[in-house]
Design a protein around this motif. Structure first.
Motif, PDB file in Angstrom:
ATOM      1  N   SER A 402      36.304  44.699  47.745  1.00  0.00           N
ATOM      2  CA  SER A 402      35.942  43.316  47.477  1.00  0.00           C
ATOM      3  C   SER A 402      37.141  42.573  46.932  1.00  0.00           C
ATOM      4  CB  SER A 402      34.810  43.265  46.451  1.00  0.00           C
ATOM      5  OG  SER A 402      35.328  43.577  45.185  1.00  0.00           O
ATOM      6  N   PRO A 403      37.122  41.308  47.118  1.00  0.00           N
ATOM      7  CA  PRO A 403      38.268  40.534  46.632  1.00  0.00           C
ATOM      8  C   PRO A 403      38.454  40.674  45.139  1.00  0.00           C
ATOM      9  CG  PRO A 403      36.855  39.228  48.057  1.00  0.00           C
ATOM     10  CD  PRO A 403      36.145  40.506  47.797  1.00  0.00           C
ATOM     11  N   VAL A 404      37.362  40.682  44.463  1.00  0.00           N
ATOM     12  CA  VAL A 404      37.498  40.737  43.007  1.00  0.00           C
ATOM     13  C   VAL A 404      38.073  42.067  42.584  1.00  0.00           C
ATOM     14  CG1 VAL A 404      36.244  40.650  40.845  1.00  0.00           C
ATOM     15  CG2 VAL A 404      35.616  39.128  42.722  1.00  0.00           C
ATOM     16  N   SER A 405      37.495  43.096  43.147  1.00  0.00           N
ATOM     17  CA  SER A 405      38.013  44.396  42.753  1.00  0.00           C
ATOM     18  C   SER A 405      39.451  44.560  43.185  1.00  0.00           C
ATOM     19  CB  SER A 405      37.141  45.499  43.358  1.00  0.00           C
ATOM     20  OG  SER A 405      37.169  45.397  44.763  1.00  0.00           O
ATOM     21  N   GLY A 465      35.895  27.823  30.768  1.00  0.00           N
ATOM     22  CA  GLY A 465      35.053  28.845  31.358  1.00  0.00           C
ATOM     23  C   GLY A 465      35.454  30.225  30.897  1.00  0.00           C
ATOM     24  N   ASP A 466      34.592  31.158  31.194  1.00  0.00           N
ATOM     25  CA  ASP A 466      34.854  32.526  30.798  1.00  0.00           C
ATOM     26  C   ASP A 466      36.129  33.045  31.449  1.00  0.00           C
ATOM     27  OD1 ASP A 466      32.651  32.512  29.263  1.00  0.00           O
ATOM     28  OD2 ASP A 466      31.629  34.170  30.278  1.00  0.00           O
ATOM     29  N   SER A 467      36.567  34.118  30.906  1.00  0.00           N
ATOM     30  CA  SER A 467      37.720  34.770  31.502  1.00  0.00           C
ATOM     31  C   SER A 467      37.330  35.332  32.863  1.00  0.00           C
ATOM     32  CB  SER A 467      38.194  35.895  30.572  1.00  0.00           C
ATOM     33  OG  SER A 467      39.331  36.507  31.108  1.00  0.00           O
ATOM     34  N   ASN A 468      38.274  35.266  33.770  1.00  0.00           N
ATOM     35  CA  ASN A 468      38.127  35.891  35.082  1.00  0.00           C
ATOM     36  C   ASN A 468      37.274  35.083  36.056  1.00  0.00           C
ATOM     37  OD1 ASN A 468      39.069  38.179  36.523  1.00  0.00           O
ATOM     38  ND2 ASN A 468      36.982  38.984  36.584  1.00  0.00           N
ATOM     39  N   VAL A 469      36.902  33.883  35.691  1.00  0.00           N
ATOM     40  CA  VAL A 469      36.086  33.123  36.633  1.00  0.00           C
ATOM     41  C   VAL A 469      36.935  32.470  37.715  1.00  0.00           C
ATOM     42  CG1 VAL A 469      34.299  32.644  34.927  1.00  0.00           C
ATOM     43  CG2 VAL A 469      36.164  31.030  35.230  1.00  0.00           C
ATOM     44  N   GLY A 470      38.229  32.374  37.458  1.00  0.00           N
ATOM     45  CA  GLY A 470      39.114  31.850  38.498  1.00  0.00           C
ATOM     46  C   GLY A 470      39.721  30.496  38.192  1.00  0.00           C
ATOM     47  N   PHE A 483      46.772  31.003  47.232  1.00  0.00           N
ATOM     48  CA  PHE A 483      45.919  31.743  46.316  1.00  0.00           C
ATOM     49  C   PHE A 483      46.728  32.891  45.744  1.00  0.00           C
ATOM     50  CE2 PHE A 483      42.851  35.230  45.623  1.00  0.00           C
ATOM     51  CZ  PHE A 483      42.161  34.660  44.577  1.00  0.00           C
ATOM     52  N   ALA A 484      46.795  32.926  44.466  1.00  0.00           N
ATOM     53  CA  ALA A 484      47.606  33.954  43.821  1.00  0.00           C
ATOM     54  C   ALA A 484      46.722  35.115  43.422  1.00  0.00           C
ATOM     55  CB  ALA A 484      48.296  33.377  42.596  1.00  0.00           C
ATOM     56  N   THR A 485      47.156  36.261  43.799  1.00  0.00           N
ATOM     57  CA  THR A 485      46.419  37.449  43.370  1.00  0.00           C
ATOM     58  C   THR A 485      47.170  38.088  42.212  1.00  0.00           C
ATOM     59  OG1 THR A 485      47.642  38.778  44.941  1.00  0.00           O
ATOM     60  CG2 THR A 485      45.534  37.861  45.677  1.00  0.00           C
ATOM     61  N   CYS A 599      32.918  26.335  44.727  1.00  0.00           N
ATOM     62  CA  CYS A 599      34.207  26.381  45.401  1.00  0.00           C
ATOM     63  C   CYS A 599      34.641  27.819  45.565  1.00  0.00           C
ATOM     64  CB  CYS A 599      35.261  25.612  44.603  1.00  0.00           C
ATOM     65  SG  CYS A 599      35.654  26.383  43.019  1.00  0.00           S
ATOM     66  N   SER A 600      35.699  27.951  46.250  1.00  0.00           N
ATOM     67  CA  SER A 600      36.318  29.262  46.393  1.00  0.00           C
ATOM     68  C   SER A 600      37.818  29.078  46.360  1.00  0.00           C
ATOM     69  CB  SER A 600      35.909  29.929  47.713  1.00  0.00           C
ATOM     70  OG  SER A 600      36.732  31.053  47.951  1.00  0.00           O
ATOM     71  N   ALA A 601      38.382  29.550  45.298  1.00  0.00           N
ATOM     72  CA  ALA A 601      39.837  29.470  45.221  1.00  0.00           C
ATOM     73  C   ALA A 601      40.468  30.401  46.233  1.00  0.00           C
ATOM     74  CB  ALA A 601      40.302  29.819  43.803  1.00  0.00           C
TER      75      ALA A 601
HETATM   76  N1  LIG Z   1      36.916  36.465  45.600  1.00  0.00           N
HETATM   77  C1  LIG Z   1      37.455  35.560  44.802  1.00  0.00           C
HETATM   78  N2  LIG Z   1      38.215  35.933  43.771  1.00  0.00           N
HETATM   79  C2  LIG Z   1      38.751  34.980  42.997  1.00  0.00           C
HETATM   80  C3  LIG Z   1      38.546  33.620  43.250  1.00  0.00           C
HETATM   81  N3  LIG Z   1      39.203  32.921  42.306  1.00  0.00           N
HETATM   82  C4  LIG Z   1      39.787  33.789  41.502  1.00  0.00           C
HETATM   83  N4  LIG Z   1      39.527  35.035  41.900  1.00  0.00           N
HETATM   84  C5  LIG Z   1      39.975  36.244  41.269  1.00  0.00           C
HETATM   85  O1  LIG Z   1      39.370  36.293  39.996  1.00  0.00           O
HETATM   86  C6  LIG Z   1      40.264  36.883  39.084  1.00  0.00           C
HETATM   87  C7  LIG Z   1      40.404  36.010  37.898  1.00  0.00           C
HETATM   88  O2  LIG Z   1      41.096  34.862  38.260  1.00  0.00           O
HETATM   89  P1  LIG Z   1      41.832  33.951  37.187  1.00  0.00           P
HETATM   90  O3  LIG Z   1      42.213  32.706  37.882  1.00  0.00           O
HETATM   91  O4  LIG Z   1      42.913  34.656  36.495  1.00  0.00           O
HETATM   92  O5  LIG Z   1      40.669  33.711  36.147  1.00  0.00           O
HETATM   93  P2  LIG Z   1      40.735  32.821  34.849  1.00  0.00           P
HETATM   94  O6  LIG Z   1      39.473  32.093  34.763  1.00  0.00           O
HETATM   95  O7  LIG Z   1      41.957  31.983  34.842  1.00  0.00           O
HETATM   96  O8  LIG Z   1      40.811  33.874  33.704  1.00  0.00           O
HETATM   97  P3  LIG Z   1      41.437  33.664  32.255  1.00  0.00           P
HETATM   98  O9  LIG Z   1      42.841  33.288  32.475  1.00  0.00           O
HETATM   99  O10 LIG Z   1      41.291  34.955  31.562  1.00  0.00           O
HETATM  100  O11 LIG Z   1      40.676  32.609  31.590  1.00  0.00           O
HETATM  101  C8  LIG Z   1      41.555  37.084  39.816  1.00  0.00           C
HETATM  102  O12 LIG Z   1      41.666  38.409  40.189  1.00  0.00           O
HETATM  103  C9  LIG Z   1      41.430  36.222  41.024  1.00  0.00           C
HETATM  104  O13 LIG Z   1      42.128  36.778  42.130  1.00  0.00           O
HETATM  105  C10 LIG Z   1      37.757  33.267  44.375  1.00  0.00           C
HETATM  106  O14 LIG Z   1      37.516  32.121  44.681  1.00  0.00           O
HETATM  107  N5  LIG Z   1      37.234  34.276  45.100  1.00  0.00           N
END
Ligand SMILES: Nc1nc2c(ncn2[C@@H]2O[C@H](COP(=O)(O)OP(=O)(O)OP(=O)(O)O)[C@@H](O)[C@H]2O)c(=O)[nH]1
Length: 645
Positions: A402-405, A465-470, A483-485, A599-601
């Motif tokens: 998955s993209p997240v993982s 927003g929470d951490s990891n929400v994007g 899109f930065a991974t 949305c979808s980053a």
């Molecule tokens: N599948 C998917 N993954 C995403 C998307 N946006 C972000 N991610 C992933 O989600 C993870 C967290 O993204 P971040 O942009 O660092 O999240 P954040 O909200 O800035 O987190 P904090 O900096 O901790 O607040 C990363 O691994 C991204 O690659 C998306 O639209 N789709």
């Protein structure tokens, strides 16, 4: 003989001189005596004068004593008259209109207008003439008031005219009544307190948020307000971006702040050196990678072989390894130095084949930033077109999972991986290189030649927003067109400036990327005071992040009551992992009275459009505030030019 005769002559001469000297001495003694006499006379005169002075002082004291006595007598007379007036209600009502008191005999002249409108109290109190009988009464001990709160008639008002009589003997005004008799009529000034109250017409100069058109001038208070100073120190932002990050060992590190940004001249992401190449041509070998699925769609999310260096100071390292006090977090590259120090050496990220709105000028109504209905899955996004072949695909890799993982796995790699160029290292001229994908210039983007030098609107927009929400991914895509991974968790706060052209108006949005991790929440809350707009993001694959939306709203309402809020559910590409239905998000937004979108980053879906709509809403709000200010100003009565008509 001759000698003796000469001697004789000399002796005679000497004798004459001695006689002269003796005479002079006598004269001097006489003068001295005279002076002594004069001095004695002066002394006696001084003594006489002093005695006279003492005598006069005694007389003065005597006069003062008499004055005191007279004043007391006057006060007593006043009190006597007062009590007498108060007793009058018991008198038959015919007396109310009969000004003559019964104590006055017919042959005596009546008190001049004692109860009439032409009272001459100066004459009444003139002791040169025999005091009238009424005043004789007043010298008697005043009767004990039966009830201090007894009935008062309007005639009590007349006591005021008495106390304000301008012709008191000795030119002194009477003191207040020592007996505390009721004197003051209703409606009359009661004493020195008058005039000390707050003028109700005084304009309210409270801490009202100034409403002024935002121009090009840099904000003098970038970020946290001076009222709540943050433990950060300036660094040096590049272009229109920067960050607030904790510095190692308690030191502080902060970008120089927006006050020094040159955001009016270029879009975020541009740096003074960008485009120069610096020996890093965008060759195929250096091109970022992109994973493709067998069906031709990007194996979401699109990612590159080279991970983003987390150039934003807020993204210094691996999220999972971060420890608030760990040296790793503290010494992460870029931490505390902000963006500008990093060389612009890495190639730009690969453009993202995204279906960004091309004509998003017409904004949907608030609450409908994103088309309502079922969340468009990755395949059903409709806007997802198979990516066009891009040469850089030569070195892209496909990652399963998955993209997240996958992204999290990349985060685990952390600092060991290569890093993407930071914000500001890539031209804003989207698509100029690849011309294939990414956030292609749209009506909302600033002109290709760079943003106008004078944006008409400047707004602070904070991503919450929470951490990891994007949040960071969203912003990175917005600015870098990729899109930065492998983004690590934001540390502190990051900011960039995005210039948008919306409805032929130039907007400069100062976008603040906050850290979702809890240990930075206090910093985030401080930033909220400056927020004009807020993008409150949650992850549609995380019910927890959705549940925390209310927490963030609470923070907002405490800190920033008037911010325009957009609730944005990210990662709508992960339909399989979705935990938050679109309808739930919309419902929550409705409950909170905010706009909503998904949305979808990763796919670049619905990135620019929400920002444009937010800019519109901010503009509407600002125009409304300006209008209300004008109304208030116009309602004020015109000031007189001067004292002369
Ligand atoms: N599948 C998917 N993954 C995403 C998307 N946006 C972000 N991610 C992933 O989600 C993870 C967290 O993204 P971040 O942009 O660092 O999240 P954040 O909200 O800035 O987190 P904090 O900096 O901790 O607040 C990363 O691994 C991204 O690659 C998306 O639209 N789709």
């Amino acid at each position: 003989m001759a000698l003796s005769s000469q001697m004789q002559e000399v002796l005679e001469a000497k004798e004459q001189e001695v006689q002269k000297l003796a005479e002079g001495q006598r004269e001097l003694e006489a003068r001295l005596h005279h002076l002594s006499d004069t001095r004695q006379e002066a002394d006696s005169e001084n003594r006489q004068l002093w005695a006279a002075k003492q005598d006069l002082a005694g007389q003065l004291e005597e006069v003062r004593g008499q004055l005191q006595v007279t004043r007391r007598h006057l006060d007593a007379a006043r009190g006597r008259v007062s009590w007498q007036i108060e007793e009058e209600p018991s008198v038959p009502c015919s007396r109310e209109k009969a000004p003559s008191p019964p104590a006055i005999s017919p042959e005596e002249p009546p008190l001049p207008g004692l109860f009439g409108d032409s009272d001459d109290w100066s004459q009444l109190l003139n002791f040169s003439s025999p005091p009238p009988k009424a005043l004789q009464l007043s010298w008697s001990p005043p009767p004990t008031p039966r009830d201090a709160s007894g009935p008062q008639t309007p005639r009590v008002v007349r006591q005021i005219s008495l106390s304000k009589s301008p012709a008191w003997p000795f030119g002194q005004e009477p003191s207040s009544d020592p007996e505390g008799a009721p004197r003051s009529p209703p409606g009359l000034p009661d004493g020195p307190e008058d005039g000390k109250g707050i003028d109700p017409e005084e304009p309210d100069l409270g801490p009202e948020r100034p409403v002024k058109p935002r121009g090009l001038e840099p904000d003098p208070e970038p970020g946290p307000s001076p009222e709540a100073p943050l433990p950060w120190s300036p660094g040096a932002p590049a272009g229109g971006s920067g960050s607030l990050v904790p510095a190692p060992q308690g030191a502080v590190a902060l970008p120089e702040g927006p006050s020094e940004r040159s955001w009016g001249l270029r879009s975020v992401g541009q740096s003074p050196t960008e485009g120069l190449g610096q020996g890093h041509p965008r060759g195929l070998g250096e091109a970022p990678g992109q994973a493709l699925r067998p069906d031709g769609l990007p194996a979401s999310p699109l990612r590159r072989l080279e991970e983003e260096p987390k150039a934003e100071a807020g993204k210094p390292g691996d999220r999972s390894r971060q420890d608030p006090g760990s040296p790793q977090a503290a010494e992460a590259p870029g931490l505390g130095t902000g963006h500008p120090a990093s060389p612009q050496q890495e190639p730009p990220p690969a453009p993202l084949p995204a279906d960004l709105p091309q004509t998003p000028v017409e904004a949907p109504a608030p609450g409908q930033l994103s088309p309502p209905g079922d969340p468009p899955p990755r395949a059903a996004a409709g806007s997802l077109e198979p990516p066009r072949p891009v040469p850089e695909l030569a070195q892209r890799e496909a990652r399963p999972g998955s993209p997240v993982s996958a992204a999290l796995a990349e985060r685990e790699a952390g600092p060991s991986r290569a890093r993407e160029p930071r914000a500001g290292s890539r031209p804003e001229d989207l698509g100029s290189d690849s011309g294939e994908a990414g956030l292609t210039p749209s009506p909302g983007d600033s002109p290709a030649g760079g943003p106008p030098a004078d944006p008409e609107y400047l707004f602070h927009v904070i991503f919450l927003g929470d951490s990891n929400v994007g949040k960071t991914s969203f912003l990175h895509l917005l600015h870098q067109n990729a899109f930065a991974t492998g983004l690590a968790a934001t540390v502190g706060v990051d900011f960039r400036v995005k210039t948008l052209m919306v409805d032929n108006k130039c907007f400069a949005l100062q976008l603040w990327d906050t850290a979702g991790q809890e240990r930075y929440h206090s910093l985030t809350r401080q930033l909220l005071r400056k927020a004009d707009g807020v993008v409150l993001m949650y992850d549609v694959t995380s019910q927890e992040s959705f549940a925390h939306v209310r927490y963030w709203m609470d923070c907002l309402q405490v800190r920033s009551g008037q911010a325009v809020v957009l609730l944005l559910g990210n990662k709508m590409d992960c339909e399989e992992e979705r935990q938050v239905p679109t309808e739930a998000g919309r419902q929550l937004a409705q409950d909170l009275g905010v706009s909503f979108g998904e949305c979808s980053a990763a796919l670049g879906h619905n990135i620019l459009e929400p920002m444009m709509n937010l800019a519109r809403s901010l503009r509407v709000q600002e125009d409304r505030l300006k209008g209300s200010m004008v109304e208030v100003a116009s309602e004020r009565p015109p000031k007189r030019a001067g004292c002369c008509f």
